[in-house]
Structure formats: structure tokens, C-alpha cells
Design an enzyme around this catalytic site. Structure first.
Site, PDB file in Angstrom:
ATOM      1  N   GLU A 158      27.269  47.560  40.510  1.00  0.00           N
ATOM      2  CA  GLU A 158      27.212  47.373  39.067  1.00  0.00           C
ATOM      3  C   GLU A 158      26.961  45.908  38.710  1.00  0.00           C
ATOM      4  O   GLU A 158      27.289  45.005  39.476  1.00  0.00           O
ATOM      5  CB  GLU A 158      28.530  47.836  38.420  1.00  0.00           C
ATOM      6  CG  GLU A 158      28.682  49.349  38.484  1.00  0.00           C
ATOM      7  CD  GLU A 158      29.991  49.850  37.871  1.00  0.00           C
ATOM      8  OE1 GLU A 158      29.906  50.629  36.915  1.00  0.00           O
ATOM      9  OE2 GLU A 158      31.065  49.462  38.342  1.00  0.00           O
ATOM     10  N   CYS A 180      26.928  39.085  35.090  1.00  0.00           N
ATOM     11  CA  CYS A 180      27.908  39.102  36.167  1.00  0.00           C
ATOM     12  C   CYS A 180      27.340  40.028  37.245  1.00  0.00           C
ATOM     13  O   CYS A 180      27.133  41.216  36.994  1.00  0.00           O
ATOM     14  CB  CYS A 180      29.235  39.630  35.613  1.00  0.00           C
ATOM     15  SG  CYS A 180      30.495  39.911  36.862  1.00  0.00           S
ATOM     16  N   CYS A 206      34.375  46.210  48.677  1.00  0.00           N
ATOM     17  CA  CYS A 206      35.013  44.911  48.907  1.00  0.00           C
ATOM     18  C   CYS A 206      36.202  45.109  49.840  1.00  0.00           C
ATOM     19  O   CYS A 206      36.949  46.061  49.695  1.00  0.00           O
ATOM     20  CB  CYS A 206      35.496  44.319  47.583  1.00  0.00           C
ATOM     21  SG  CYS A 206      36.243  42.678  47.747  1.00  0.00           S
ATOM     22  N   CYS A 254      42.676  43.270  46.754  1.00  0.00           N
ATOM     23  CA  CYS A 254      43.639  42.727  45.795  1.00  0.00           C
ATOM     24  C   CYS A 254      44.292  43.906  45.078  1.00  0.00           C
ATOM     25  O   CYS A 254      43.609  44.838  44.654  1.00  0.00           O
ATOM     26  CB  CYS A 254      42.934  41.809  44.791  1.00  0.00           C
ATOM     27  SG  CYS A 254      42.141  40.402  45.580  1.00  0.00           S
ATOM     28  N   CYS A 262      43.019  45.110  41.514  1.00  0.00           N
ATOM     29  CA  CYS A 262      41.579  45.142  41.222  1.00  0.00           C
ATOM     30  C   CYS A 262      40.981  46.498  41.568  1.00  0.00           C
ATOM     31  O   CYS A 262      41.244  47.056  42.628  1.00  0.00           O
ATOM     32  CB  CYS A 262      40.862  44.044  42.002  1.00  0.00           C
ATOM     33  SG  CYS A 262      39.077  44.014  41.741  1.00  0.00           S
ATOM     34  N   GLY A 321      32.711  42.771  45.055  1.00  0.00           N
ATOM     35  CA  GLY A 321      32.520  42.079  46.324  1.00  0.00           C
ATOM     36  C   GLY A 321      33.118  40.690  46.348  1.00  0.00           C
ATOM     37  O   GLY A 321      33.460  40.114  45.306  1.00  0.00           O
ATOM     38  N   GLU A 322      33.257  40.158  47.550  1.00  0.00           N
ATOM     39  CA  GLU A 322      33.730  38.788  47.726  1.00  0.00           C
ATOM     40  C   GLU A 322      32.531  37.961  48.209  1.00  0.00           C
ATOM     41  O   GLU A 322      32.094  38.102  49.357  1.00  0.00           O
ATOM     42  CB  GLU A 322      34.884  38.766  48.748  1.00  0.00           C
ATOM     43  CG  GLU A 322      35.266  37.391  49.263  1.00  0.00           C
ATOM     44  CD  GLU A 322      35.417  36.327  48.180  1.00  0.00           C
ATOM     45  OE1 GLU A 322      36.114  36.559  47.181  1.00  0.00           O
ATOM     46  OE2 GLU A 322      34.815  35.248  48.335  1.00  0.00           O
ATOM     47  N   SER A 361      32.770  32.983  42.086  1.00  0.00           N
ATOM     48  CA  SER A 361      34.220  33.198  42.073  1.00  0.00           C
ATOM     49  C   SER A 361      34.655  33.772  43.410  1.00  0.00           C
ATOM     50  O   SER A 361      34.067  34.733  43.911  1.00  0.00           O
ATOM     51  CB  SER A 361      34.570  34.171  40.942  1.00  0.00           C
ATOM     52  OG  SER A 361      35.940  34.501  40.967  1.00  0.00           O
ATOM     53  N   SER A 411      40.093  32.525  42.490  1.00  0.00           N
ATOM     54  CA  SER A 411      41.039  33.529  41.996  1.00  0.00           C
ATOM     55  C   SER A 411      42.391  33.251  42.619  1.00  0.00           C
ATOM     56  O   SER A 411      42.667  33.683  43.728  1.00  0.00           O
ATOM     57  CB  SER A 411      40.548  34.930  42.389  1.00  0.00           C
ATOM     58  OG  SER A 411      39.326  35.189  41.757  1.00  0.00           O
ATOM     59  N   LEU A 412      43.209  32.519  41.894  1.00  0.00           N
ATOM     60  CA  LEU A 412      44.511  32.132  42.462  1.00  0.00           C
ATOM     61  C   LEU A 412      45.570  33.185  42.117  1.00  0.00           C
ATOM     62  O   LEU A 412      46.181  33.776  42.996  1.00  0.00           O
ATOM     63  CB  LEU A 412      44.910  30.745  41.954  1.00  0.00           C
ATOM     64  CG  LEU A 412      46.041  30.106  42.741  1.00  0.00           C
ATOM     65  CD1 LEU A 412      45.587  29.750  44.152  1.00  0.00           C
ATOM     66  CD2 LEU A 412      46.581  28.862  42.036  1.00  0.00           C
ATOM     67  N   HIS A 413      45.777  33.391  40.846  1.00  0.00           N
ATOM     68  CA  HIS A 413      46.607  34.494  40.333  1.00  0.00           C
ATOM     69  C   HIS A 413      48.094  34.410  40.645  1.00  0.00           C
ATOM     70  O   HIS A 413      48.854  35.265  40.178  1.00  0.00           O
ATOM     71  CB  HIS A 413      46.070  35.845  40.802  1.00  0.00           C
ATOM     72  CG  HIS A 413      44.642  36.098  40.470  1.00  0.00           C
ATOM     73  ND1 HIS A 413      44.033  35.598  39.345  1.00  0.00           N
ATOM     74  CD2 HIS A 413      43.669  36.796  41.109  1.00  0.00           C
ATOM     75  CE1 HIS A 413      42.766  35.978  39.312  1.00  0.00           C
ATOM     76  NE2 HIS A 413      42.517  36.706  40.367  1.00  0.00           N
ATOM     77  N   ASN A 430      42.818  43.472  32.575  1.00  0.00           N
ATOM     78  CA  ASN A 430      42.189  44.701  32.087  1.00  0.00           C
ATOM     79  C   ASN A 430      42.791  45.856  32.860  1.00  0.00           C
ATOM     80  O   ASN A 430      42.701  45.903  34.080  1.00  0.00           O
ATOM     81  CB  ASN A 430      40.677  44.647  32.315  1.00  0.00           C
ATOM     82  CG  ASN A 430      40.072  43.489  31.545  1.00  0.00           C
ATOM     83  OD1 ASN A 430      40.213  43.397  30.343  1.00  0.00           O
ATOM     84  ND2 ASN A 430      39.427  42.576  32.265  1.00  0.00           N
ATOM     85  N   CYS A 437      36.352  42.356  33.780  1.00  0.00           N
ATOM     86  CA  CYS A 437      36.747  41.860  35.099  1.00  0.00           C
ATOM     87  C   CYS A 437      37.632  42.864  35.810  1.00  0.00           C
ATOM     88  O   CYS A 437      38.611  43.339  35.252  1.00  0.00           O
ATOM     89  CB  CYS A 437      37.571  40.576  34.960  1.00  0.00           C
ATOM     90  SG  CYS A 437      36.766  39.283  34.077  1.00  0.00           S
TER      91      CYS A 437
HETATM   92  N1  SAH Z   1      35.956  38.511  44.882  1.00  0.00           N
HETATM   93  C1  SAH Z   1      35.754  37.484  43.925  1.00  0.00           C
HETATM   94  C2  SAH Z   1      34.934  37.893  42.721  1.00  0.00           C
HETATM   95  C3  SAH Z   1      35.187  39.247  42.085  1.00  0.00           C
HETATM   96  S1  SAH Z   1      36.541  39.495  41.009  1.00  0.00           S
HETATM   97  C4  SAH Z   1      37.081  36.908  43.502  1.00  0.00           C
HETATM   98  O1  SAH Z   1      38.101  37.376  43.961  1.00  0.00           O
HETATM   99  O2  SAH Z   1      37.100  35.950  42.755  1.00  0.00           O
HETATM  100  C5  SAH Z   1      36.338  38.529  39.579  1.00  0.00           C
HETATM  101  C6  SAH Z   1      37.663  38.123  38.955  1.00  0.00           C
HETATM  102  O3  SAH Z   1      38.291  39.220  38.242  1.00  0.00           O
HETATM  103  C7  SAH Z   1      38.673  37.685  39.984  1.00  0.00           C
HETATM  104  O4  SAH Z   1      39.360  36.557  39.518  1.00  0.00           O
HETATM  105  C8  SAH Z   1      39.590  38.890  40.048  1.00  0.00           C
HETATM  106  O5  SAH Z   1      40.823  38.589  40.610  1.00  0.00           O
HETATM  107  C9  SAH Z   1      39.660  39.288  38.612  1.00  0.00           C
HETATM  108  N2  SAH Z   1      40.179  40.633  38.373  1.00  0.00           N
HETATM  109  C10 SAH Z   1      40.282  41.646  39.242  1.00  0.00           C
HETATM  110  N3  SAH Z   1      40.795  42.735  38.653  1.00  0.00           N
HETATM  111  C11 SAH Z   1      41.011  42.408  37.368  1.00  0.00           C
HETATM  112  C12 SAH Z   1      41.492  43.119  36.237  1.00  0.00           C
HETATM  113  N4  SAH Z   1      41.805  44.387  36.316  1.00  0.00           N
HETATM  114  N5  SAH Z   1      41.591  42.462  35.058  1.00  0.00           N
HETATM  115  C13 SAH Z   1      41.210  41.173  34.958  1.00  0.00           C
HETATM  116  N6  SAH Z   1      40.709  40.462  35.971  1.00  0.00           N
HETATM  117  C14 SAH Z   1      40.621  41.066  37.175  1.00  0.00           C
END
Ligand code: SAH
Length: 338
Positions: A89, A102, A109, A113, A116, A156-157, A188, A211-213, A287, A328
Site C-alpha cells: 500500500e 508515504c 515486515c 512492533c 502496528c 516494511g522496515e 523512518s 521510531s523510539l516510542h 491510530n 500510520c
Molecule cells: N518500519 C519503519 C517505518 C514504518 S512505520 C519504522 O518503524 O519507523 C511508520 C511509523 O508509524 C512508525 O513510527 C511506527 O511505529 C508508527 N506506527 C505504527 N503503528 C501505528 C499506529 N497504529 N498508530 C500510529 N502510529 C503507528
């Protein structure tokens, strides 16, 4: 057979030299593909017939196809079918300042996470550079628009598909190609540390987002299995190196999960981690997905205020395409399951 859109201009120049032709032919090919948007090699009329024939023997110009398109206001989500019947997508967003896309970097992937949606499908394979380039070309053609910025944040990463991603960046950044400026390209990553060191040496200085989180390993280990391989300290050291070499401000992405990573102490810990560094924090409202245990934080503003008070540059990400699951972390790359 290789796809012609998989070739950087340099690689095409080498190709022409190898078959005993002048290297400026590469420029002509680029003009056909990326300026005139002509993908039928037979129609490259300023290139003589025998070279066209040779090109046709050596390259395809196969395209990914649009399987489905959904729109919501300023957002359009595309489901693409690849030539081997896999799906990916991409999401187009219209902004005041232009159009951004995007793009996906892999089929599935492997990072898994916890929050995700894209990680539900295990990685099937890397995307080839041309399959990422074509996400841009197809959307531009479909909407009759030009895209001015690209974020590599779809399925994907990207750093797990490093070589193809770099090729993709070189192709779209080429002044004679789609000519998207390095400052309009953002990658990212969940933090594949050795590849961050490699990226620091890339002559094209794109924007890097991490993507630290989570502000500590205990929490990050729970949310992102990759943290058990490359922990926060290792990521921060890699980013210091990256900053030293590039002087490009790094974005720290932080998805706001209710009662998981949104406490005041998390904000203070995060502030401590990045204080004094050339970084800024982008808070992402979560989201909601089928990972029902995660909900959107109700304390985003308070978290933001704490960071600000600590002197941290910080923004809250604007939202796009939630209703069509184009936001996202909502991309899946599967055909409608009911
Ligand atoms: N693999 C890469 C890029 C894809 S994800 C990465 O990890 O950065 C793009 C961003 O969306 C990342 O920061 C990811 O952690 C975040 N993300 C994943 N699921 C999400 C969700 N449900 N709501 C908001 N952001 C989310």
C-alpha cells in the site's frame, strides 16, 4: 530480467559503456522515463533502433498495478498488486505546500512492533527499487499531479532493505529523474543501528526519523522486539554519530499509547534522553488497530507540554486518512478480508 526503472543513472551509464555506447544515452533514457513518462522502449525515438532492441532484450518496464483506491478528503490510499501477485500500500496526502506520499519498502515486515498493523504479515520479500519508484509514478499518473515529498513510512522496515532503498533514493533524487530533493525525503526506521552508521555516509542528506516510542529499554523491549537487538543506548550513539557527520536534525517519533508510554515520568525521561541534541520529537496520536489492547492516549497535550517545558522541540503529528485505514500503522497490504 531487470526492470529499467531499477537503474540509477550511473548504473545505466555503465551499462551503455559496457555495450559500446556513449554514456549520455543514460540521460536520454531518464528523460523518456521520468520527464516524458514514456515507458515503452520502442517509442524512445531519439535512440536508434538497434539500441532500443538491445534495451528491450535486457530490460522490462513492467509496472505494479492499482488494485484498489480509497479516498477521504485530503488522503488517498492505494492498494498495489505487484507482478508476482503480492500486495503493498501507499498513501497520498495533499498539503497546502504540495503533495506527499508515504511508500512501502517491503512486502510484510519482520519487526513485529506490538502496536502496528503492518507487522501482522511477516516479511515476504524486499521490494525492488523500481517497485517503490513506481508507487510514486502510478499515483502521479492516476491523480495527474506531481509529488513533492516522499516519506518511507509505509509497510516494511526500510533499513532492513537497505540496498534497494538507497537505490530508490538515488533514482528519485536524480535531477534528471523525478528530482525530489533530499530534504523532501524522509526515512523512518525502528532503529537498525549498523544501517544508521551506513546512512550517515550517504552523500544524499535525507531526513531521518527514528521510531523510539519509549524512553527506556524496559518499556521499549515490551513494545518493540527489535530493542532486544539494538537498545536505546546503541541507537543514541548511532544518532550522535549521524548528527556529527550530517548536521541534519533527527526526528524522534513517539506514538502515544494510552497508559503505556504517556505518563509524565515517561515525558521527563524522554526529555533527558534527547536534551541538548539536534533532535525534535514528533508525537503520533495512536491510530487504533486490531491490536485492541492499545488505545490512543488521552494525555497527548500534557505530554507535549512537559516536553516543551523541558526545552524540547516537539510537534503533534497531523492526522490523515483514519477512516480509510490509511493512517500510520494501519497499512496491511492485504486484499479485503471481511
Ligand atoms: N518500519 C519503519 C517505518 C514504518 S512505520 C519504522 O518503524 O519507523 C511508520 C511509523 O508509524 C512508525 O513510527 C511506527 O511505529 C508508527 N506506527 C505504527 N503503528 C501505528 C499506529 N497504529 N498508530 C500510529 N502510529 C503507528
Amino acid at each position: 530480467m531487470n526492470n529499467l526503472l531499477n537503474m540509477t543513472r550511473e548504473e545505466l551509464e555503465d551499462y551503455f559503456l559496457k555495450i559500446g555506447e556513449k554514456k549520455y544515452k543514460a540521460l536520454q533514457v531518464y528523460e523518456w522515463l521520468y520527464q516524458k513518462r514514456e515507458f515503452n522502449i520502442a517509442n524512445f525515438s531519439n535512440i536508434k533502433k538497434e539500441i532500443r532492441d538491445k534495451l528491450e532484450q535486457d530490460f522490462t518496464t513492467d509496472f505494479i498495478t492499482i488494485e484498489k483506491k480509497e479516498s477521504e478528503d485530503l488522503t488517498k490510499k492505494y492498494l498495489f498488486k505487484l507482478t508476482d501477485n503480492n500486495y503493498i500500500e501507499a498513501v497520498l496526502m495533499h498539503h497546502d505546500y504540495g503533495n506527499s506520499i508515504c511508500v512501502s519498502s517491503e512486502v510484510g515486515c519482520n519487526m513485529a512492533c506490538k502496536f502496528c498493523e503492518s507487522g501482522r504479515q511477516k516479511k515476504v520479500r524486499n521490494l525492488e527499487a523500481y517497485e517503490i519508484v513506481e508507487q510514486i509514478l502510478m499515483v502521479e499518473k492516476d491523480l495527474n499531479i506531481r509529488i513533492s515529498s516522499v516519506v518511507i513510512m509505509g509497510i516494511g522496515e526500510p533499513l532492513d532493505n537497505y540496498d534497494n532503498i538507497i537505490k530508490f533514493i538515488k533514482i528519485i533524487n536524480d535531477a534528471k529523474g523525478i528530482a525530489i530533493g533530499a530534504r523532501h525525503i524522509t526515512l523512518s526506521t525502528c532503529g537498525l543501528v549498523p544501517k544508521i552508521y551506513e546512512l550517515a555516509n550517504l552523500p544524499i542528506q535525507i531526513n531521518l526519523a527514528i521510531s523510539l516510542h519509549a524512553p527506556n529499554d524496559k518499556l521499549r523491549n515490551e513494545l518493540m522486539p527489535v530493542n532486544k537487538v539494538y537498545n536505546i543506548e546503541q541507537i543514541m550513539a548511532a544518532l550522535d554519530h549521524y548528527l556529527q557527520l550530517t548536521s541534519r536534525r533527527v526526528t524522534i517519533e513517539y506514538v502515544m499509547l494510552n497508559n503505556v508510554n504517556d505518563s509524565k515520568s515517561c515525558a521527563l525521561e524522554l526529555a533527558k534522553l534527547i536534551k541538548g541534541k539536534n533532535m525534535y520529537v514528533n508525537l503520533i496520536p495512536y491510530n487504533e488497530t486490531n491490536h485492541l489492547e492499545f488505545k490512543r492516549s488521552t494525555k497527548i497535550k500534557a505530554f507535549y507540554d512537559t516536553l516543551k517545558k523541558e526545552g524540547i522541540n516537539c510537534t503533534i503529528r497531523r492526522e490523515f486518512g483514519q477512516n480509510i485505514k490509511a493512517a500510520c500503522g494501519q497499512l496491511r497490504g492485504t486484499v479485503n478480508e471481511k
